[in-house]
Design a protein around this motif. Structure first.
Motif, short mmCIF file in Angstrom:
data_model
loop_
_atom_site.label_atom_id
_atom_site.label_comp_id
_atom_site.label_asym_id
_atom_site.label_seq_id
_atom_site.Cartn_x
_atom_site.Cartn_y
_atom_site.Cartn_z
N VAL A 298 -2.59 18.13 8.98
CA VAL A 298 -2.75 17.83 10.41
C VAL A 298 -1.77 18.64 11.24
N ARG A 299 -0.52 18.71 10.80
CA ARG A 299 0.49 19.48 11.53
C ARG A 299 0.06 20.94 11.68
N VAL A 300 -0.40 21.52 10.60
CA VAL A 300 -0.76 22.94 10.61
C VAL A 300 -2.03 23.18 11.43
N THR A 301 -3.08 22.41 11.17
CA THR A 301 -4.34 22.68 11.87
C THR A 301 -4.28 22.28 13.34
N ALA A 302 -3.64 21.16 13.66
CA ALA A 302 -3.51 20.77 15.07
C ALA A 302 -2.54 21.70 15.80
N GLY A 303 -1.68 22.36 15.05
CA GLY A 303 -0.79 23.37 15.64
C GLY A 303 -1.45 24.74 15.72
N GLU B 117 -9.07 20.36 16.21
CA GLU B 117 -8.82 21.32 17.29
C GLU B 117 -7.32 21.37 17.55
N LYS B 118 -6.88 22.39 18.27
CA LYS B 118 -5.47 22.50 18.62
C LYS B 118 -5.08 21.30 19.48
#
Length: 181
Positions: free
Chosen positions: A102-107, A124-125
């Motif tokens: 989640v941290r990587v993809t939302a970032g 999504e971001k």
């Protein structure tokens, strides 16, 4: 009774990967040269994906192949502690892998192994979500490290001091042919 080869292999492969993730996760955030840092980030994110798949497989395996009973000599309090520690390890590995994803993809950062496989991000971001996941990831690693240390300590206690057969249920990583059933 001992664990079978599949359970043993899953255990030891995951043990090596989790320890590698601790080391790499700490080194990659220490202000090292950018090329090495980038390489470590790729390794960390890709290994996180692999660990998520392995923990899912391990949970399914464990649900369909219950753990062999502990020796009768193990006191009730230790049985409860062992169960709680194992459950905590499973939960925290899921928390770590999901919060990392989640941290990587939302970032809006790439996960190279998924990109190579053509798997798009599920999120999504969203910077607020990325920061929340980053906090969860950073906090959970300490609890996971403590449980890993407790687990290793208990293994050493049973394997070296007590020699009561608890450690040999999971060691060696491949079940000897004479024990196969």
């Amino acid at each position: 009774m001992t664990f079978g080869t599949t359970a043993r292999l899953l255990h030891w492969i995951m043990a090596v990967l989790v320890i590698a993730m601790f080391v790499v996760g700490n080194v990659m955030t220490m202000g090292i040269d950018r090329p090495l840092q980038d390489l470590l980030f790729v390794f960390h994110k890709s290994t996180g994906v692999i660990l998520l798949l392995l923990i899912a497989l391990r949970i399914v395996w464990r649900l369909t192949h219950p753990a062999p009973p502990l020796p009768a000599s193990v006191p009730k309090l230790q049985r409860i502690a062992a169960y709680a520690t194992h459950l905590g390890l499973y939960v925290l590995i899921v928390v770590m892998t999901v919060s990392g994803y989640v941290r990587v993809t939302a970032g809006a950062f790439p996960i190279d192994i998924l990109d190579v496989l053509g798997i798009p991000p599920l999120l999504e971001k969203n910077e607020a979500l990325a920061e929340t996941a980053k906090s969860i990831h950073a906090t959970a690693k300490y609890t996971l490290a403590a449980l890993v240390a407790l687990h290793v300590g208990a293994a050493v206690y049973h394997g070296v001091l007590l020699k009561d057969g608890v450690f040999s249920r999971m060691w060696p990583p491949v079940k000897p042919a004479r024990d196969s059933a």
